[in-house]
Design a protein around this motif. Structure first.
Motif, PDB file in Angstrom:
ATOM      1  N   PHE A 120       0.898  -1.051  -0.039  1.00 52.60           N
ATOM      2  CA  PHE A 120       0.111  -0.026   0.048  1.00 52.60           C
ATOM      3  C   PHE A 120       0.722   1.265  -0.034  1.00 52.60           C
ATOM      4  CE2 PHE A 120      -2.892  -3.209   1.271  1.00 52.60           C
ATOM      5  CZ  PHE A 120      -4.222  -2.958   0.698  1.00 52.60           C
ATOM      6  N   ASN A 121       2.313   1.205  -0.404  1.00 49.54           N
ATOM      7  CA  ASN A 121       3.205   2.225  -0.467  1.00 49.54           C
ATOM      8  C   ASN A 121       3.058   3.166   0.679  1.00 49.54           C
ATOM      9  OD1 ASN A 121       4.925   3.795  -1.954  1.00 49.54           O
ATOM     10  ND2 ASN A 121       3.440   5.128  -2.938  1.00 49.54           N
ATOM     11  N   LYS A 122       3.309   2.600   1.693  1.00 49.64           N
ATOM     12  CA  LYS A 122       3.344   3.040   3.032  1.00 49.64           C
ATOM     13  C   LYS A 122       4.785   3.470   3.639  1.00 49.64           C
ATOM     14  CE  LYS A 122      -1.069   3.100   3.861  1.00 49.64           C
ATOM     15  NZ  LYS A 122      -1.992   4.173   4.016  1.00 49.64           N
ATOM     16  N   PRO A 123       5.280   4.584   3.981  1.00 49.98           N
ATOM     17  CA  PRO A 123       6.596   4.454   4.461  1.00 49.98           C
ATOM     18  C   PRO A 123       6.826   3.661   5.772  1.00 49.98           C
ATOM     19  CG  PRO A 123       5.444   6.567   5.062  1.00 49.98           C
ATOM     20  CD  PRO A 123       4.776   5.746   4.351  1.00 49.98           C
ATOM     21  N   TRP A 124       8.110   3.333   5.975  1.00 48.73           N
ATOM     22  CA  TRP A 124       8.295   2.560   7.093  1.00 48.73           C
ATOM     23  C   TRP A 124       9.593   2.769   7.754  1.00 48.73           C
ATOM     24  CZ3 TRP A 124      10.931  -2.241   8.332  1.00 48.73           C
ATOM     25  CH2 TRP A 124      11.544  -2.748   6.975  1.00 48.73           C
ATOM     26  N   VAL A 125       9.833   2.632   9.099  1.00 49.73           N
ATOM     27  CA  VAL A 125      11.038   2.996   9.817  1.00 49.73           C
ATOM     28  C   VAL A 125      11.212   1.766  10.257  1.00 49.73           C
ATOM     29  CG1 VAL A 125      12.189   3.785  11.689  1.00 49.73           C
ATOM     30  CG2 VAL A 125      10.497   5.190  10.250  1.00 49.73           C
ATOM     31  N   LEU A 126      12.519   1.031  10.336  1.00 49.64           N
ATOM     32  CA  LEU A 126      13.222  -0.020  10.776  1.00 49.64           C
ATOM     33  C   LEU A 126      14.230   0.283  12.159  1.00 49.64           C
ATOM     34  CD1 LEU A 126      13.889  -3.155  10.928  1.00 49.64           C
ATOM     35  CD2 LEU A 126      15.922  -2.616   9.193  1.00 49.64           C
ATOM     36  N   ASP A 127      13.959  -0.291  13.126  1.00 48.90           N
ATOM     37  CA  ASP A 127      14.987   0.181  14.233  1.00 48.90           C
ATOM     38  C   ASP A 127      15.552  -1.358  14.430  1.00 48.90           C
ATOM     39  OD1 ASP A 127      16.022   0.286  16.768  1.00 48.90           O
ATOM     40  OD2 ASP A 127      14.577   1.645  17.561  1.00 48.90           O
ATOM     41  N   PRO A 128      16.597  -1.797  14.202  1.00 50.13           N
ATOM     42  CA  PRO A 128      17.236  -3.079  14.207  1.00 50.13           C
ATOM     43  C   PRO A 128      17.701  -3.191  15.755  1.00 50.13           C
ATOM     44  CG  PRO A 128      18.974  -1.658  13.024  1.00 50.13           C
ATOM     45  CD  PRO A 128      17.528  -0.641  13.341  1.00 50.13           C
ATOM     46  N   VAL A 129      17.068  -3.390  16.633  1.00 49.21           N
ATOM     47  CA  VAL A 129      17.381  -3.530  18.122  1.00 49.21           C
ATOM     48  C   VAL A 129      18.147  -4.811  18.163  1.00 49.21           C
ATOM     49  CG1 VAL A 129      16.713  -3.542  20.582  1.00 49.21           C
ATOM     50  CG2 VAL A 129      15.338  -2.147  19.031  1.00 49.21           C
ATOM     51  N   SER A 130      19.402  -4.567  18.849  1.00 48.08           N
ATOM     52  CA  SER A 130      20.226  -5.525  19.298  1.00 48.08           C
ATOM     53  C   SER A 130      20.770  -6.442  18.415  1.00 48.08           C
ATOM     54  CB  SER A 130      19.437  -6.245  20.474  1.00 48.08           C
ATOM     55  OG  SER A 130      19.439  -5.478  21.754  1.00 48.08           O
ATOM     56  N   VAL A 131      20.741  -6.090  16.985  1.00 47.21           N
ATOM     57  CA  VAL A 131      21.305  -7.024  15.930  1.00 47.21           C
ATOM     58  C   VAL A 131      22.543  -7.547  16.164  1.00 47.21           C
ATOM     59  CG1 VAL A 131      19.541  -6.499  14.052  1.00 47.21           C
ATOM     60  CG2 VAL A 131      21.659  -5.124  14.435  1.00 47.21           C
ATOM     61  N   HIS A 132      23.619  -6.538  17.077  1.00 50.04           N
ATOM     62  CA  HIS A 132      24.744  -7.063  17.092  1.00 50.04           C
ATOM     63  C   HIS A 132      24.957  -7.912  18.103  1.00 50.04           C
ATOM     64  CE1 HIS A 132      23.751  -4.123  19.959  1.00 50.04           C
ATOM     65  NE2 HIS A 132      24.595  -4.406  20.792  1.00 50.04           N
ATOM     66  N   ALA A 133      23.928  -8.182  18.850  1.00 49.38           N
ATOM     67  CA  ALA A 133      24.111  -9.434  20.099  1.00 49.38           C
ATOM     68  C   ALA A 133      23.654 -10.667  19.636  1.00 49.38           C
ATOM     69  CB  ALA A 133      23.203  -8.818  21.192  1.00 49.38           C
ATOM     70  N   SER A 134      22.902 -10.818  18.497  1.00 49.88           N
ATOM     71  CA  SER A 134      22.452 -12.043  18.159  1.00 49.88           C
ATOM     72  C   SER A 134      22.504 -12.241  16.538  1.00 49.88           C
ATOM     73  CB  SER A 134      20.959 -12.082  18.524  1.00 49.88           C
ATOM     74  OG  SER A 134      20.197 -13.144  17.958  1.00 49.88           O
ATOM     75  N   SER A 135      23.131 -13.358  16.093  1.00 50.32           N
ATOM     76  CA  SER A 135      23.250 -13.794  14.772  1.00 50.32           C
ATOM     77  C   SER A 135      21.853 -13.844  14.156  1.00 50.32           C
ATOM     78  CB  SER A 135      24.266 -14.589  14.488  1.00 50.32           C
ATOM     79  OG  SER A 135      23.914 -15.863  15.098  1.00 50.32           O
ATOM     80  N   THR A 136      20.991 -14.572  14.851  1.00 44.94           N
ATOM     81  CA  THR A 136      19.768 -14.730  14.291  1.00 44.94           C
ATOM     82  C   THR A 136      18.906 -13.463  14.201  1.00 44.94           C
ATOM     83  OG1 THR A 136      20.007 -17.068  15.709  1.00 44.94           O
ATOM     84  CG2 THR A 136      17.575 -16.029  14.844  1.00 44.94           C
TER      85      THR A 136
END
Length: 290
Positions: A120-136
């Motif tokens: 639906f062409n909506k803008p979105w924000v990604l906050d990659p919380v703690s991606v440095h702490a977990s490879s998964t």
């Protein structure tokens, strides 16, 4: 020879290096006046239009994110129910996704919400919380990059882990690879779309003593995205808003509890003169080949 600056991991201070050339420091120049005026215009639109931001965030951040958005006049919804998430995203003005507390329920809601935002062409924000702490978690967040977020906001460790790049120019490289505006938060905030880069030094150390400050900043960026189609400008306006308000709230409180309360009041009461007076923005350019 132009001086140069670099956003450092040790607290985010601006230090001399060979990575970014300083183009101008507009704290006392016409640039900050223009940015402050545009920020106030966005704040007036937020108060007038009351856009709704669909937030998928961790439980710790829900209340504060909602309060920050309400302080600028936006509305928020926090549902993660699989039977309704698509409808909520469809009718929202922006989606904000936070990978905190990434259990199977939250992951399923994020997948549906992001796909709906794209449909639906909506803008979105990604906050990659703690991606440095977990490879998964890092692998999952990297998969979300294929859905072209408008803005990615994280701290130094999160942005560099998401980019799989420890170089000083990782935020710029990530922006160019994804087409997103990348916001690297810290004592000095870095905002880049891969071509333009700004450093912003507003804020207070007390922001590190309040839970979910980063998460709420991501939600606030979503609010500004709902009224400004330029993700770079939306990110700059959101960070200037919360940074200047944080500095003002320190004057009124005695510690983290009162700081948090006064922060909402200061955001609500911001004016253009204060933004011009307190705003500290450095325009930089990436050094070729660095």
């Amino acid at each position: 020879m132009k001086p140069s600056c670099q956003h450092q991991p040790n607290g985010g201070r601006v230090t001399m290096s060979s990575t970014l050339n300083i183009l101008s420091t507009n704290a006392k120049e016409s640039g900050i006046k223009q940015t402050a005026g545009q920020t106030m215009q966005s704040l007036r639109l937020l108060a007038h239009l009351g856009p709704r931001i669909q937030c998928i965030t961790n439980p710790v951040a829900m209340d504060f994110s909602a309060d920050i958005l309400l302080a600028v006049g936006a509305q928020t919804s926090m549902t993660m129910g699989m039977d309704e998430i698509a409808e909520f995203v469809t009718s929202a003005d922006c989606l904000s996704v936070n990978t905190g507390t990434l259990d199977s329920t939250r992951r399923a809601a994020i997948d549906t919400a992001v796909q709906t935002a794209i449909d639906f062409n909506k803008p979105w924000v990604l906050d990659p919380v703690s991606v440095h702490a977990s490879s998964t978690r890092r692998s999952y967040a990297q998969g979300l990059l294929e859905f072209r977020p408008s803005v990615i906001r994280g701290n130094y460790a999160e942005i560099h882990a998401l980019a799989n790049d420890e170089s000083a120019n990782a935020p710029q490289k990530l922006a160019r690879q994804t087409g997103a505006v990348v916001v690297q938060s810290g004592e000095t905030d870095l905002i880049t779309d891969g071509r333009r880069t700004l450093l912003m030094t507003n804020g207070s150390v007390l922001q590190t003593r309040v839970a979910a400050m980063g998460c709420a900043s991501s939600a606030l960026i979503g609010g500004f995205l709902a009224v400004n189609p330029d993700p770079f400008e939306a990110a700059v306006h959101a960070l200037l808003t919360i940074g200047v308000a944080a500095e003002e709230s320190v004057k009124l409180g005695t510690g983290p509890g009162s700081f948090k309360m006064h922060l909402l009041d200061c955001i609500y009461n911001l004016n253009e003169d204060l933004l011009v007076q307190r705003g500290r923005i450095v325009q930089c350019e990436e050094v070729a080949g660095s």
